[in-house]
Design an enzyme around this catalytic site. Structure first.
Site, mmCIF file in Angstrom:
data_model
loop_
_atom_site.group_PDB
_atom_site.id
_atom_site.type_symbol
_atom_site.label_atom_id
_atom_site.label_comp_id
_atom_site.label_asym_id
_atom_site.label_seq_id
_atom_site.Cartn_x
_atom_site.Cartn_y
_atom_site.Cartn_z
ATOM 1 N N GLU A 24 3.290 -5.402 1.132
ATOM 2 C CA GLU A 24 2.361 -6.372 0.551
ATOM 3 C C GLU A 24 1.521 -5.774 -0.574
ATOM 4 O OE1 GLU A 24 -1.301 -9.284 2.036
ATOM 5 O OE2 GLU A 24 -0.875 -7.425 3.115
ATOM 6 N N GLU A 30 -4.850 -15.921 6.485
ATOM 7 C CA GLU A 30 -5.603 -14.669 6.571
ATOM 8 C C GLU A 30 -6.914 -14.814 5.795
ATOM 9 O OE1 GLU A 30 -4.456 -9.962 6.548
ATOM 10 O OE2 GLU A 30 -4.126 -11.063 4.703
#
Length: 264
Positions: free
Chosen positions: A143, A240
């Protein structure tokens, strides 16, 4: 329609960790993700997940000494053995939770190591981690994380992530595309999504710039959710973000997608 997974490290913090699974299910979530499960016995986490009839969408491989500021070790030469010991530990949780996607964190950039060596180390480690997890049919994602929230993080760009994956040669490695991080670092979210959808293994969302509910800030998330459908993305969308108040009170943004506050 996107499949949303509640991030239990950030959401439902009104509850003890193991109680967050049931709270998420009560609001209509079908999946969950979190950063790290390792401080809890694997059977307790699995029981909470299965008891709430949820799917485990994602969790992170061990990141090194998180409390001392480490943020992964995949790019760090000399940490290979420790990294693979962490993979063995994570496999126990992945099997028990039937989790098919795990996140490999890059680590912070050391001052005395060249970028080329760091990238080569990252690619080599990604290859080994992906190989170890392939028999379990697990995808390893990496990521790009913005450098405002995580100064010094080695992986911050979408193209950088794609290059490292290609260099690794790992067939079960993909990009974790977090629209929050991508907007801060690069923007042009729709075109970036369209251009790399075949390499996207997981998506995450949060409002920009403050990382609260996706209904806040500068990003048009309804448009992006439609775009995910249009380009054929069928994976999970991890929520998130840090709720401004009680998690259930801020879920109005998700009501068109079948998710509602507990009192709704």
């Amino acid at each position: 329609m996107p499949r949303f997974a509640a991030n239990l490290s950030m959401m439902f913090n009104e509850y003890a960790f193991l109680d967050r699974f049931a709270a998420a299910a009560k609001c209509g979530f079908k999946g969950v993700e979190f950063l790290f499960p390792y401080e809890f016995p694997v059977d307790e986490v699995a029981s909470a997940l299965k008891g709430a009839n949820l799917t485990q969408a994602l969790f992170n491989l061990p990141p090194g000494n998180w409390a001392e500021g480490e943020r992964g070790m995949a790019c760090l030469p000399g940490r290979e053995a420790e990294l693979m010991r962490g993979v063995e530990k994570a496999m126990l949780y992945a099997e028990a939770l039937d989790c098919k996607t795990v996140h490999l964190m890059a680590g912070l950039t050391p001052r005395d190591v060249s970028e080329e060596r760091l990238e080569a180390t990252f690619a080599a480690n990604l290859k080994e981690v992906a190989k170890a997890l392939a028999p379990l049919r697990i995808t390893v994602v990496i990521e790009p994380i913005n450098r405002r929230d995580m100064p010094g993080y080695f992986l911050s760009w979408q193209e950088q992530a794609r290059r490292i994956i290609q260099r690794s040669g790992a067939l079960n490695a993909k990009v974790q595309m977090d629209f929050y991080h991508c907007q801060i670092m690069e923007g042009d979210l729709t075109r970036r999504l369209e251009g790399q959808i075949g390499q996207v293994g997981h998506v995450q969302v949060a409002g920009v710039p403050d990382r609260h509910e996706p209904s806040e800030g500068e990003v048009n998330f309804p448009h992006l959710f439609t775009s995910l459908d249009r380009v054929g993305y069928t994976g999970w969308v991890g929520c998130e973000y840090r709720p401004r108040g009680r998690t259930e009170d801020g879920l109005g943004w998700a009501s068109p997608y079948g998710i509602k506050g507990a009192s709704a």
